[in-house]
Design a protein around this motif. Structure first.
Motif, mmCIF file in Angstrom:
data_model
loop_
_atom_site.group_PDB
_atom_site.id
_atom_site.type_symbol
_atom_site.label_atom_id
_atom_site.label_comp_id
_atom_site.label_asym_id
_atom_site.label_seq_id
_atom_site.Cartn_x
_atom_site.Cartn_y
_atom_site.Cartn_z
ATOM 1 N N LEU A 122 0.828 -1.207 0.000
ATOM 2 C CA LEU A 122 0.000 0.000 0.000
ATOM 3 C C LEU A 122 0.860 1.255 0.000
ATOM 4 C CD1 LEU A 122 -2.818 -0.913 2.524
ATOM 5 C CD2 LEU A 122 -2.924 -0.909 0.036
ATOM 6 N N LYS A 123 0.399 2.260 -0.690
ATOM 7 C CA LYS A 123 1.083 3.555 -0.750
ATOM 8 C C LYS A 123 0.076 4.652 -0.435
ATOM 9 C CE LYS A 123 4.543 2.161 -4.012
ATOM 10 N NZ LYS A 123 5.659 1.850 -3.287
ATOM 11 N N THR A 124 0.572 5.810 -0.096
ATOM 12 C CA THR A 124 -0.298 6.961 0.129
ATOM 13 C C THR A 124 -0.285 7.850 -1.107
ATOM 14 O OG1 THR A 124 1.480 8.261 1.107
ATOM 15 C CG2 THR A 124 0.139 6.952 2.619
ATOM 16 N N ILE A 125 -1.173 8.815 -1.125
ATOM 17 C CA ILE A 125 -1.288 9.730 -2.244
ATOM 18 C C ILE A 125 -0.891 11.119 -1.755
ATOM 19 C CG2 ILE A 125 -2.866 10.777 -3.899
ATOM 20 C CD1 ILE A 125 -4.547 8.168 -3.605
ATOM 21 N N GLU A 126 0.094 11.718 -2.404
ATOM 22 C CA GLU A 126 0.537 13.056 -2.022
ATOM 23 C C GLU A 126 -0.589 14.057 -2.292
ATOM 24 O OE1 GLU A 126 4.416 15.902 -2.630
ATOM 25 O OE2 GLU A 126 3.934 14.445 -4.176
ATOM 26 N N SER A 127 -0.853 14.913 -1.292
ATOM 27 C CA SER A 127 -1.950 15.870 -1.459
ATOM 28 C C SER A 127 -1.727 17.107 -0.602
ATOM 29 C CB SER A 127 -3.288 15.229 -1.076
ATOM 30 O OG SER A 127 -3.326 14.949 0.308
ATOM 31 N N ILE A 128 -2.430 18.159 -0.984
ATOM 32 C CA ILE A 128 -2.528 19.360 -0.163
ATOM 33 C C ILE A 128 -4.010 19.673 -0.009
ATOM 34 C CG2 ILE A 128 -0.293 20.344 -0.784
ATOM 35 C CD1 ILE A 128 -1.787 22.231 -2.699
ATOM 36 N N SER A 129 -4.357 20.355 1.076
ATOM 37 C CA SER A 129 -5.748 20.769 1.256
ATOM 38 C C SER A 129 -5.795 22.134 1.935
ATOM 39 C CB SER A 129 -6.537 19.736 2.054
ATOM 40 O OG SER A 129 -6.035 19.616 3.361
ATOM 41 N N PHE A 130 -6.885 22.813 1.689
ATOM 42 C CA PHE A 130 -7.150 24.156 2.207
ATOM 43 C C PHE A 130 -8.554 24.104 2.804
ATOM 44 C CE2 PHE A 130 -8.987 28.362 1.494
ATOM 45 C CZ PHE A 130 -8.035 29.187 2.065
ATOM 46 N N VAL A 131 -8.657 24.221 4.158
ATOM 47 C CA VAL A 131 -9.943 24.020 4.826
ATOM 48 C C VAL A 131 -10.215 25.142 5.828
ATOM 49 C CG1 VAL A 131 -11.342 22.445 6.208
ATOM 50 C CG2 VAL A 131 -9.643 21.523 4.633
ATOM 51 N N PRO A 132 -11.164 26.049 5.541
ATOM 52 C CA PRO A 132 -11.632 26.993 6.564
ATOM 53 C C PRO A 132 -12.405 26.213 7.625
ATOM 54 C CG PRO A 132 -12.272 27.703 4.359
ATOM 55 C CD PRO A 132 -11.771 26.306 4.243
ATOM 56 N N LYS A 133 -12.207 26.569 8.896
ATOM 57 C CA LYS A 133 -12.852 25.805 9.960
ATOM 58 C C LYS A 133 -13.182 26.659 11.174
ATOM 59 C CE LYS A 133 -9.966 22.818 11.908
ATOM 60 N NZ LYS A 133 -8.968 21.765 12.063
ATOM 61 N N TRP A 134 -14.047 26.124 12.013
ATOM 62 C CA TRP A 134 -14.437 26.730 13.287
ATOM 63 C C TRP A 134 -14.166 25.701 14.363
ATOM 64 C CZ3 TRP A 134 -17.721 25.002 17.055
ATOM 65 C CH2 TRP A 134 -17.995 25.889 18.078
ATOM 66 N N GLY A 135 -13.773 26.166 15.557
ATOM 67 C CA GLY A 135 -13.522 25.216 16.626
ATOM 68 C C GLY A 135 -13.489 25.864 17.990
ATOM 69 N N ILE A 136 -13.369 25.002 19.001
ATOM 70 C CA ILE A 136 -13.210 25.453 20.387
ATOM 71 C C ILE A 136 -12.004 24.745 20.991
ATOM 72 C CG2 ILE A 136 -15.670 25.894 20.716
ATOM 73 C CD1 ILE A 136 -15.735 23.329 22.445
ATOM 74 N N ARG A 137 -11.394 25.415 21.925
ATOM 75 C CA ARG A 137 -10.274 24.852 22.682
ATOM 76 C C ARG A 137 -10.516 25.203 24.132
ATOM 77 N NH1 ARG A 137 -4.785 23.498 22.208
ATOM 78 N NH2 ARG A 137 -3.578 24.251 23.952
#
Length: 176
Positions: A122-137
């Protein structure tokens, strides 16, 4: 007597103003975290009063039905805007270790690398992503924290197509 009231009023108002100015994210916060799937180490570096740059490295799985599991690295840069720090202070809630609600824009890079796999083919696939998000800490105790967030964005796989990507996380961690 009027002078005493005026001096007291000026003192109280100057203390209130000085407390408002001190409401800020921490200068630098280093964490290790784990969630349902994966392990991460990250640092939040203060850029402005309510803005940090989170840099993170993690190990995450990909499950391939019938073929097995691949654990791969994920590198993330995420500017975060903690928008409710002053309100939390006014209500008497802590903001230490960047405890608050945030908006972020996660930029992920997943190289074509395998850390661990139960199927050597098995191999992985090289990727990039751009994700706007909301969260709490939030923090509990002096050093422990939990974090939850979600977002939807764009993922580009270098050898294939572009996709929509959901980013949903629930993590527990330790702050150094």
């Amino acid at each position: 007597m009027k002078k005493v009231y005026i001096i007291a009023l000026l003192t109280i108002s100057s203390l209130a103003l000085s407390q408002e100015k001190n409401v800020s994210v921490e200068k630098s916060v280093f964490n290790i975290q784990t969630g349902f799937v994966g392990f991460w180490a990250n640092n939040e570096l203060k850029l402005a009063k309510s803005i940090v740059l989170r840099s993170e490295i993690g190990i995450e799985p990909i499950w391939l039905v019938g073929d097995g599991t691949v654990w791969h690295p994920n590198f993330r840069l995420e500017p975060r805007y903690y928008y409710n720090l002053e309100k939390r202070v006014e209500k008497g809630y802590p903001i230490n270790n960047n405890s608050g609600n945030f908006f972020g824009i996660a930029l992920n890079y997943r190289p074509d690398a395998v850390v661990f796999s139960n199927n050597k083919d098995l191999k992985t696939i090289e990727s990039i992503s751009f994700v706007p998000k909301w969260g709490i800490r939030r923090n509990f105790g002096n050093h422990f924290n939990y974090e939850a967030g979600f977002g939807f964005g764009f993922r580009h796989e270098f050898k294939y197509k572009n996709y929509g990507e959901f980013d949903i996380h629930l993590r527990i961690g330790y702050t150094f």
